[in-house]
Motif scaffolding. Structure first.
Motif, mmCIF file in Angstrom:
data_model
loop_
_atom_site.group_PDB
_atom_site.id
_atom_site.type_symbol
_atom_site.label_atom_id
_atom_site.label_comp_id
_atom_site.label_asym_id
_atom_site.label_seq_id
_atom_site.Cartn_x
_atom_site.Cartn_y
_atom_site.Cartn_z
ATOM 1 N N LEU A 11 35.072 16.525 53.419
ATOM 2 C CA LEU A 11 35.589 15.297 52.801
ATOM 3 C C LEU A 11 36.874 15.585 52.026
ATOM 4 O O LEU A 11 37.861 14.859 52.144
ATOM 5 N N PRO A 21 43.527 16.760 58.186
ATOM 6 C CA PRO A 21 42.511 16.066 58.993
ATOM 7 C C PRO A 21 41.942 16.923 60.117
ATOM 8 O O PRO A 21 40.886 16.595 60.671
ATOM 9 N N ALA A 66 35.702 8.411 60.585
ATOM 10 C CA ALA A 66 36.915 8.853 59.902
ATOM 11 C C ALA A 66 37.887 9.441 60.915
ATOM 12 O O ALA A 66 39.093 9.118 60.903
ATOM 13 N N SER A 67 37.378 10.258 61.826
ATOM 14 C CA SER A 67 38.279 10.945 62.749
ATOM 15 C C SER A 67 38.936 9.962 63.708
ATOM 16 O O SER A 67 40.084 10.147 64.102
ATOM 17 N N LEU A 102 41.790 8.818 61.537
ATOM 18 C CA LEU A 102 42.649 9.831 60.911
ATOM 19 C C LEU A 102 43.348 10.726 61.928
ATOM 20 O O LEU A 102 44.536 11.019 61.799
ATOM 21 N N LEU A 121 31.933 11.017 59.650
ATOM 22 C CA LEU A 121 33.036 11.865 60.092
ATOM 23 C C LEU A 121 33.625 11.352 61.399
ATOM 24 O O LEU A 121 34.849 11.384 61.587
ATOM 25 N N SER A 142 39.651 15.981 54.285
ATOM 26 C CA SER A 142 39.766 15.040 55.398
ATOM 27 C C SER A 142 41.134 14.404 55.505
ATOM 28 O O SER A 142 41.662 14.247 56.601
ATOM 29 N N THR A 145 42.797 7.362 52.984
ATOM 30 C CA THR A 145 41.894 7.665 51.866
ATOM 31 C C THR A 145 40.935 6.505 51.626
ATOM 32 O O THR A 145 39.727 6.703 51.440
ATOM 33 N N TRP A 155 40.146 4.186 53.842
ATOM 34 C CA TRP A 155 39.298 4.038 55.023
ATOM 35 C C TRP A 155 38.073 4.953 54.934
ATOM 36 O O TRP A 155 36.940 4.506 55.100
ATOM 37 N N VAL A 156 38.312 6.220 54.643
ATOM 38 C CA VAL A 156 37.200 7.177 54.557
ATOM 39 C C VAL A 156 36.205 6.727 53.488
ATOM 40 O O VAL A 156 34.992 6.740 53.696
ATOM 41 N N SER A 157 36.721 6.286 52.341
ATOM 42 C CA SER A 157 35.824 5.876 51.257
ATOM 43 C C SER A 157 34.967 4.689 51.679
ATOM 44 O O SER A 157 33.749 4.692 51.468
ATOM 45 N N ILE A 179 38.182 17.718 60.317
ATOM 46 C CA ILE A 179 37.107 16.767 60.637
ATOM 47 C C ILE A 179 36.359 17.143 61.920
ATOM 48 O O ILE A 179 35.129 17.151 61.920
#
Lengths: 729, 729
Positions: B567, B574, B98-99, B102, B95, B570, B152, B154-156, B577
């Motif tokens: 998720l 966003p 991701a943050s 994002l 997370l 996210s 999308t 990137w998070v994956s 997050i």
């Protein structure tokens, strides 16, 4: 196709069969053909005609086939053949038991129905005499349909009972074979793949030895690292080729000694151009040249071409069986183990393939097979539509005068689609075998099982569903457009109209197929041709009359197709059952004959024969596929009841569920033992202490066998021996 | 729910959290509460306030949590807790990473979009300030959506990378724990079930001994036949109860000695009626009565109540590990083996359950769970629809005056649905644990894993999908009727409108849930009540402040629900997050504290504690479920791009496929080692020779332990010893 055309096709099939049987009787009495028909007797040093006279009953082989017991078959042809006979027997019993109830009950019920109404609904299709004996002739929602419901249940329960009995029996056969006191090399070995790179300062051999020595300090014997044998195999094959040619040249020279002419050959392209040389001298020279080259290459291979895979040998069967089932390393993609197949069926080139490479190869192969199944459907669909005579006349107008001659027309009409089908199917098996080998499976029997599975799905989807739906597609394209979702009812609707097609197909298969097989016309011709023009040495002659193995990879799926067809039609058109009985009964007889042929050949020749022993591992596949056929039968029959507007049709719904549960229980109870060896089977003791040196040697590929027996120490490079190596403390 | 209501709910959550933290600071300084807050320090004989003064920083526990390493956690709470921290760390990292991308990119992109058009299409729904920060605010087919596509991906990829790293790490942890030189009894034993009836003239014990003696002649130690302990357990529990009561009566007597009053009790129903007796005399008498009864029953149990199941012990870890993985009998439904769980987590009553009984129980349980999942959906769907205040006012008109008071209205509006949800979910875990136990699983940790899986599916289907779709169902029943098939787009369409609901849910969970957990208000109250009114002996007191175990069965699925929600939102919103980061960050801190609490308790008390060690076996389940959440995220995000009419949305199609491949590769590579023990891990040698007698004894259930130590020969009836039995040659 009308009834007369069906009868004629049946008649011709039978005539062909009779001709072939007569040929068999006639030819098998000729002394010159004895190697083709009685190899087993010859090999045992017996007179092929026993009583010594030629008055032998032409059908004596039937008596012989019956008199051989299962134990004889196992002793002669191995467990796999015995399992195949269990399959034939089970299917035969199933059909006989089904026919006992279905024929006397359902046929009169269908035939005596006063079917004016149903004739109306069916009027668009060719309505023939055969159809009067089928469920299609019964009125919609008639109470007579109850008999058909009971018949559906009867066939299913007979199948469950017999399949359960057979699975138990095969499991016994497998266990008996595995506990046998005979030392089988593969029971002491496991195959190790995906060995990680050796640590610095250790050879691959030392790595494997120390790894297994640590885990099995008491029972580990030694290891054999797999090598890349491509070059050494090439040289070895060249050498063997020259050895054969030399033997041949010497045989020719011996035959023509009185003329004193030494055989010669040209050394250029294909022996057609170039300098003429004395064959015996030339080949001897070549052999002397190649032997040191082979030995040098053997040394290089053993030392430098080691692959990340090995065979590991244990002193004890239990340890080997248990090791093959256990996880050795934390990461599943390293040090993967499996039980070793027989040396003769080991596919060496597949051993070093890496874990993920195998996974990817498998996925790719599955995609290719799916595509093949889908795209073969199109030509077969077209065949069943276009090989009607009317269409042929349009396409090939010059055939018109021939076709219009009545007899030929009927015969052609009966056979054309079936022959087209058979040719199409004949092209496929080699391709599927190739694909299965490419997957990376390291044993020949497993490759054949995999190919057999692919072939089964292929035949069921393409032949059965393809022809059935294909026929309907061309008949009633509009109906489908209206109800694209209702495939079950569509399938059921098109079943009756294709009944005669499949009746003919089954008849053709058993009369002509088995007739050809029994009479051995093709091998006979090939044998005589070879003997006359090609074979000069004894070895060459023996190779020429080799009957080969039974070819389970294609034989079983073909039988599966027949049983699928017969089962699916068993209630809808019970008249098909006797044909099924004939097919499997004849098959049993002919195969009993063939099995002894094939095996006796193997017993003597001892050269490479494409044969193997998997201890009945194919049975779970056979069982699963019969249940799949049963499921298809239950679903289509249910659909057909729906078409007959029978309100109580849902009473059949428990059947497919029962089949799924049956399959699951069989799998749970029996399957694991067919994947691996149970420890309480492996723990029986041997009468003699197994000779581990022999066990080890039996796995050495022929191209790596030292030509000079004294020089065996060279194997220590890749074929390690613990006692001699000092690689671990 | 509008933005102000969301802010207020967030504010109240935070206030509750602050109050709880202050309570914690205040209460933990009180001397009388030290057992509740610092059991670990007390148990080590340390002063709970170290420096000795009360000036300790109220947030010192944070420093402590950070300073403990993974090795400390393993030493204190075992591998399972460490694995749980790996899970928290992985999700947290995921997370945070991701943050980092994002939040600074997507939030400004969404907020600065001039979104007149999209406001039109969204106008039917409550449009609030929060929504301006979400993808819903971006125009249809705007080029800004490309940033969301990249997000999308990137998070994956962050998730794949971290999950892979974590799986490797957990596998290392497991291997390290398994190779440890400490002798663990369960590594030398296997569980054998489905033993066939013993042959004539053999006892069950002889049968088991001779069977395994034959297969493992060198490494077999002895066996323990499972007995039906129902009666003996009843007597033993009665005896233990009287012993406790006696101790309690003696404690009371000692306290009130100066008064010289001996404690008395009534012997009738619940101690309320009947004759009054002297407690100490009465209980002593009862105990003396029960001891011979127990011994007699022990003998009967061991001799006559033997069940078709046994524990089998080996001298070597490798043999035990290998035996647990090998097929022993041809029929898979006899002599089934599995690795033995720890003695303390063995569920004895499930051991003798037969193979097919287990299969059937499992199927029935699955059906019940599916029904539960489906029928819980209805009340939860109703809750999310009816717990809006407008509906409540209609249903309960007397609430009107309260509701209309502004502040209360907002708070209620924010919390009502979430509280209803939490109450509903609290009812479930016990039921699922019960169901999993009924399946016939013989180890507690496995039962908890199974229950945890059921709970996960339950929460995802019911809470996430239920609330999301349920909200939309009531919003737009007509839309669904038009497109009943297109569930993905429906789900995606309803996501944004439910974003604030889940934001509030997450906030509530982390502020209130963790606040409660850290402050230990409930255990504190219970402890003080018990100390005052119930507990008289030391043992009772200790039991009263037992913190219990971490409760993975419900904790992990709850966390999973949070990660699934975070998720899925996210990329779409966003802003969720940071809340996820807070949840898992706080969870990590609080749990670090709790873990040391729970474990230190266990270290000292040594009585039965509902805790176990499974060496991280739950990780594969965690991994699979995170990937499932990822998949749901990818599919819903893809669907939402479709609603945004973004033409390049198909660029996201590879993602779900990648997730499936990732899951498959993880499973192939790592999973097998979590099911069983790899042999190269088990083969490490011990420093000392393991004491096999101790290993064997640790598995004897307490009710069968001989009260008189001299009389140990009695165990030979069911707990055989090879050296003494002469049953096999």
């Amino acid at each position: 196709m009308d009834f007369s055309s069906f009868l004629i096709s049946l008649g011709t099939s039978f005539v062909i069969f009779l001709v072939l049987i007569l040929l068999f009787t006639f030819l098998s009495r000729k002394v010159g053909n004895k190697e083709v028909y009685y190899p087993n007797r010859i090999m045992r040093g017996m007179d092929p005609w026993e009583g010594g006279c030629r008055t032998r009953n032409p059908f004596a082989w039937i008596r012989e086939a019956f008199s051989s017991t299962e134990q004889d078959v196992i002793a002669m042809s191995g467990v796999d053949s015995a399992v195949y006979f269990v399959f034939l027997t089970t299917v035969l019993e199933m059909l006989v038991l089904a026919s006992i109830v279905l024929l006397p009950v359902l046929l009169p019920l269908a035939a005596t129905e006063n079917s004016v109404k149903s004739a109306d609904t069916m009027s668009k299709r060719a309505f023939n005499d055969l159809d009067k004996l089928s469920m299609g002739h019964v009125k919609e929602n008639s109470p007579r349909l109850w008999a058909f419901v009971i018949a559906t249940y009867w066939v299913s329960f007979v199948a469950y009972y017999l399949l359960w009995k057979a699975y138990n029996h095969v499991s016994d056969l497998r266990a008996a074979a595995l506990v046998s006191p005979k030392v089988r090399a593969e029971q002491f070995a496991i195959v190790v793949r995906d060995i990680p790179p050796p640590p610095q300062g250790q050879t691959r051999k030392e790595q494997v030895d120390s790894y297994f020595q640590t885990i099995y300090p008491d029972t580990y014997y030694r290891s054999m690292v797999v090598t890349n044998n491509k070059e050494v195999n090439t040289i070895w094959e060249e050498l063997e080729g020259y050895k054969k040619k030399l033997a041949r040249a010497e045989a020719i020279y011996a035959q023509e000694k009185h003329e004193g002419i030494r055989p010669t050959n040209k050394i250029g392209f294909l022996g057609l151009i170039g300098k003429k040389v004395d064959s015996i001298e030339y080949y001897s020279e070549k052999i002397n040249e190649l032997i040191p080259k082979l030995e040098a290459e053997q040394k290089v291979t053993l030392r430098e071409k080691q692959q990340p895979s090995a065979l590991v040998f244990f002193f004890s069967r239990v340890t080997a069986a248990s090791a093959a089932q256990s996880l050795h390393a934390r990461m599943v993609d390293t040090w993967t183990v499996m039980d070793a197949p027989e040396p003769r069926q080991l596919i060496w080139t597949n051993l070093p393939k890496k874990f993920y490479e195998r996974q990817i190869r498998q996925s790719v192969v599955y995609v290719i097979v799916s595509l093949t199944i889908i795209f073969y459907m199109i030509p077969i669909g077209l065949i069943s539509a276009f090989t009607t005579l009317t269409n042929l006349q349009k396409l090939l107008p010059f055939l018109k005068p021939i076709i219009n001659f009545f007899k030929i027309k009927t015969v052609l009409e009966a056979y054309l689609p079936q022959i087209a089908l058979i040719i199409f199917l004949a092209l496929l098996p080699k391709f599927l075998l190739f694909l299965s080998k490419v997957e990376g499976i390291p044993s020949q029997s497993h490759v054949e099982r995999a190919a057999s599975g692919k072939y089964f799905y292929f035949t069921v989807f393409n032949v059965f569903l393809g022809v059935t739906l294909g026929g309907t597609l061309f008949d009633s394209l509009k109906t489908i457009e209206k109800n694209p979702n209702f495939i079950v009812s569509l399938l059921a609707e098109s079943l009756p109209s294709n009944a005669t097609f499949f009746l003919t197909y089954v008849a053709l298969r058993f009369f002509v197929g088995y007739g050809l097989e029994l009479s051995r016309i093709v091998p006979l011709i090939v044998y005589h041709l070879k003997r006359k023009y090609a074979c000069k040495t004894e070895a060459e002659l023996k190779e020429a009359w080799s009957p080969g193995d039974l070819g389970f990879a294609t034989r079983i799926p073909s039988d599966m197709l027949i049983i699928t067809i017969v089962l699916c039609y068993s209630v809808i058109a019970p008249i098909i059952i006797p044909f099924g009985v004939l097919y499997f009964g004849l098959g049993w007889l002919v195969l009993r004959n063939q099995a002894s042929l094939a095996m006796s050949f193997f017993l003597v020749l001892k050269v490479y024969v494409p044969s193997y022993e998997s201890y009945g591992r194919m049975w779970p596949h056979i069982n699963r596929r019969i249940v799949a056929a049963l499921l298809l039968y239950q679903v289509t029959t249910f659909g057909y009841f729906g078409i007959k507007k029978f309100y109580y049709a849902p009473i059949l719904i428990p059947l497919p569920i029962l089949s799924l549960i049956f399959s699951l229980v069989c799998r749970k109870k029996f399957y694991h033992f067919f994947q691996t060896t149970a420890l309480d089977v492996a723990c029986r003791e041997f009468k003699e202490t197994p000779n581990m040196e022999m066990v080890f040697r039996s796995f050495i590929p022929p191209s790596l066998t030292a030509s000079d027996r004294a020089e065996e120490d060279q194997f220590d490079d890749a074929l390690s021996q613990v006692s001699r190596s000092a690689s671990f403390a």
